[in-house]
Design a protein around this motif. Structure first.
Motif, mmCIF file in Angstrom:
data_model
loop_
_atom_site.group_PDB
_atom_site.id
_atom_site.type_symbol
_atom_site.label_atom_id
_atom_site.label_comp_id
_atom_site.label_asym_id
_atom_site.label_seq_id
_atom_site.Cartn_x
_atom_site.Cartn_y
_atom_site.Cartn_z
ATOM 1 N N LEU A 7 17.379 4.844 -1.382
ATOM 2 C CA LEU A 7 16.225 4.096 -1.174
ATOM 3 C C LEU A 7 16.272 2.685 -1.806
ATOM 4 N N VAL A 8 16.906 2.560 -2.995
ATOM 5 C CA VAL A 8 17.175 1.265 -3.442
ATOM 6 C C VAL A 8 18.075 0.300 -2.572
ATOM 7 N N ASN A 9 19.148 0.949 -2.022
ATOM 8 C CA ASN A 9 20.154 0.273 -0.852
ATOM 9 C C ASN A 9 19.541 -0.050 0.313
ATOM 10 N N PHE A 10 18.350 0.632 0.609
ATOM 11 C CA PHE A 10 17.577 0.541 1.864
ATOM 12 C C PHE A 10 16.750 -0.775 1.725
ATOM 13 N N GLU A 11 15.959 -0.764 0.292
ATOM 14 C CA GLU A 11 14.913 -1.921 0.403
ATOM 15 C C GLU A 11 15.936 -3.241 -0.003
ATOM 16 N N LEU A 12 17.005 -3.262 -0.638
ATOM 17 C CA LEU A 12 17.747 -4.159 -0.825
ATOM 18 C C LEU A 12 18.284 -4.944 0.705
ATOM 19 N N GLY A 13 18.559 -3.968 1.736
ATOM 20 C CA GLY A 13 18.926 -4.437 2.824
ATOM 21 C C GLY A 13 17.824 -5.100 3.575
ATOM 22 N N ARG A 14 16.532 -4.747 3.571
ATOM 23 C CA ARG A 14 15.513 -5.198 4.338
ATOM 24 C C ARG A 14 15.230 -6.499 3.781
ATOM 25 N N PHE A 15 15.498 -7.078 2.876
ATOM 26 C CA PHE A 15 15.292 -8.327 2.449
ATOM 27 C C PHE A 15 16.495 -9.308 2.600
ATOM 28 N N MET A 16 17.611 -8.592 2.607
ATOM 29 C CA MET A 16 18.917 -9.294 2.255
ATOM 30 C C MET A 16 19.174 -10.776 3.056
ATOM 31 N N LYS A 17 18.835 -10.753 4.351
ATOM 32 C CA LYS A 17 18.724 -12.081 5.125
ATOM 33 C C LYS A 17 18.178 -13.165 4.488
ATOM 34 N N VAL A 18 16.827 -12.803 4.138
ATOM 35 C CA VAL A 18 16.105 -13.910 3.275
ATOM 36 C C VAL A 18 16.741 -14.263 2.076
ATOM 37 N N LEU A 89 7.642 -13.690 -5.829
ATOM 38 C CA LEU A 89 6.337 -13.053 -6.057
ATOM 39 C C LEU A 89 5.707 -12.743 -4.707
ATOM 40 N N ILE A 90 5.798 -13.578 -3.723
ATOM 41 C CA ILE A 90 5.063 -13.008 -2.568
ATOM 42 C C ILE A 90 5.868 -11.870 -1.921
ATOM 43 N N TYR A 91 7.032 -11.540 -2.130
ATOM 44 C CA TYR A 91 7.598 -10.265 -1.487
ATOM 45 C C TYR A 91 7.331 -9.239 -2.550
ATOM 46 N N LEU A 93 4.327 -8.564 -3.176
ATOM 47 C CA LEU A 93 3.289 -8.026 -2.587
ATOM 48 C C LEU A 93 3.497 -7.524 -1.040
ATOM 49 N N PHE A 94 4.524 -8.192 -0.356
ATOM 50 C CA PHE A 94 4.969 -8.030 0.929
ATOM 51 C C PHE A 94 5.841 -6.666 1.173
ATOM 52 N N ILE A 95 6.411 -6.407 0.045
ATOM 53 C CA ILE A 95 7.202 -4.926 -0.046
ATOM 54 C C ILE A 95 6.387 -3.717 0.221
ATOM 55 N N TRP A 96 5.178 -3.839 -0.072
ATOM 56 C CA TRP A 96 4.193 -2.623 0.122
ATOM 57 C C TRP A 96 3.651 -2.869 1.314
ATOM 58 N N TYR A 97 3.163 -4.302 1.436
ATOM 59 C CA TYR A 97 1.874 -4.020 2.867
ATOM 60 C C TYR A 97 2.694 -4.309 3.929
ATOM 61 N N ARG A 98 3.777 -4.743 4.123
ATOM 62 C CA ARG A 98 4.763 -4.504 5.260
ATOM 63 C C ARG A 98 4.919 -3.334 5.858
ATOM 64 N N ASP A 99 4.948 -2.174 4.892
ATOM 65 C CA ASP A 99 5.100 -0.894 5.066
ATOM 66 C C ASP A 99 3.722 -0.313 5.769
ATOM 67 N N TYR A 121 8.414 4.421 -4.963
ATOM 68 C CA TYR A 121 7.748 3.356 -5.744
ATOM 69 C C TYR A 121 8.813 2.740 -6.684
ATOM 70 N N LEU A 122 9.677 3.640 -7.422
ATOM 71 C CA LEU A 122 10.828 3.088 -8.274
ATOM 72 C C LEU A 122 11.868 2.337 -7.570
ATOM 73 N N ALA A 123 12.286 2.700 -6.326
ATOM 74 C CA ALA A 123 13.055 1.917 -5.586
ATOM 75 C C ALA A 123 12.846 0.512 -5.274
ATOM 76 N N LYS A 124 11.470 0.559 -4.956
ATOM 77 C CA LYS A 124 11.139 -0.870 -4.591
ATOM 78 C C LYS A 124 10.845 -1.936 -5.775
ATOM 79 N N ALA A 125 10.613 -1.203 -7.074
ATOM 80 C CA ALA A 125 10.460 -2.076 -8.115
ATOM 81 C C ALA A 125 11.841 -2.514 -8.667
ATOM 82 N N SER A 126 12.825 -1.644 -8.544
ATOM 83 C CA SER A 126 14.311 -1.816 -8.838
ATOM 84 C C SER A 126 14.869 -2.999 -7.965
#
Length: 277
Positions: A7-18, A89-91, A93-99, A121-126
């Motif tokens: 899950l952590v790897n998945f969350e990292l990949g979703r923001f990696m381009k930015v 900081l914006i992300y 918030l966005f990390i939850w509301y995007r889903d 929850y912990l994967a997003k925080a990590s």
């Protein structure tokens, strides 16, 4: 643990381009800051000494030697740091509301995975925390390179050479990003991690109770602040200067851990009991 890591790897990949774009902007902008500030200083020196026939000693007396402090005052150096902070900081918030608001409410697919919802929850925080640490590591790598470029461009007679520690100490914002000791690092980033956890809990309140949840979330955030700073309030308003600095630090460490643990527990409760999929 394996599912949490995935899950952590998945969350990292979703923001990696930015994230890669932020890294590129930071590298290019800060290196440009060193080059532009150095060239500007050298142009002034050449004008003064070659055109106005000013002695080098007189020039240094009037304008001073160049140091890395001149670079850190440039918008090209400060700008990317501010951009990275604001974006993360914006992300947060966005990390939850995007889903929740994205196509097909992806959050429900995440919460139906065969793993504890707390892992989501912990994967997003990590992921947020790892992004921050990655940018800090990038800055640590850039400082020696930037110092080397400055030393290569500006003659030794016209510059002050600073160590990496002096570069950080002389620039307060770098001192926050790059603490001087392991203890300060743990304090600064421990507080940052706690703030992210509290923010996530506020979001959980809003997602569970909607309009009422906004008020509950604000109230929870205020309560978390009060609990965390409770030793300071007691020190200032009830037992003036009663605690030694070390004791005050230990008390705030305890309240910080309480706030973090309480926020994780509350978020887990809301995720498992209040959100239905």
């Amino acid at each position: 643990m394996n599912r949490y890591v995935k899950l952590v790897n998945f969350e990292l990949g979703r923001f990696m381009k930015v994230y890669i774009a932020l890294i590129g902007i930071t590298i290019i902008s800060q290196l440009a800051a060193v080059i532009l500030v150095s060239k500007s200083y050298l142009n002034n020196a050449n004008q003064a000494m070659n055109v106005d026939h000013m002695a080098i000693e007189t020039f240094i007396e009037q304008y001073g030697r160049m140091s890395f402090n001149d670079v850190t005052n440039s918008i090209f150096f400060i700008g990317p740091i501010a951009l990275c902070i604001v974006t993360l900081l914006i992300y947060s918030l966005f990390i939850w509301y995007r889903d929740w608001f994205g196509k097909n409410t992806f959050i429900y697919r995440l919460l139906m995975l065969p793993t504890a919802r707390l892992n989501v929850y912990l994967a997003k925080a990590s992921a947020i925390f790892l992004f921050v640490l990655g940018l800090v590591g990038l800055q640590i790598l850039l400082l020696p390179l930037e110092r080397m470029i400055l030393q290569w461009m500006v003659p030794i007679d016209l510059r002050w050479d600073l160590s990496i520690n002096e570069m950080i100490r002389n620039f307060d914002r770098l001192g926050i990003m790059l603490p001087y000791s392991i203890a300060e690092f743990a304090i600064h980033y421990g507080i940052g991690f706690m703030a992210v956890i509290v923010l996530f809990t506020i979001i959980m309140f809003e997602r569970c109770y909607r309009l009422k949840g906004i008020l509950l979330g604000i109230g929870y955030g205020a309560l978390a602040l009060i609990v965390f700073f409770l030793p300071v309030f007691v020190q200032e308003f009830m037992l003036y200067n009663y605690f030694y600095p070390e004791e005050l630090f230990m008390l705030m460490l305890v309240t910080g851990l309480l706030v973090t643990a309480g926020s994780i527990w509350m978020s887990n409760h809301l995720l498992t009991r209040k959100i239905r999929v």
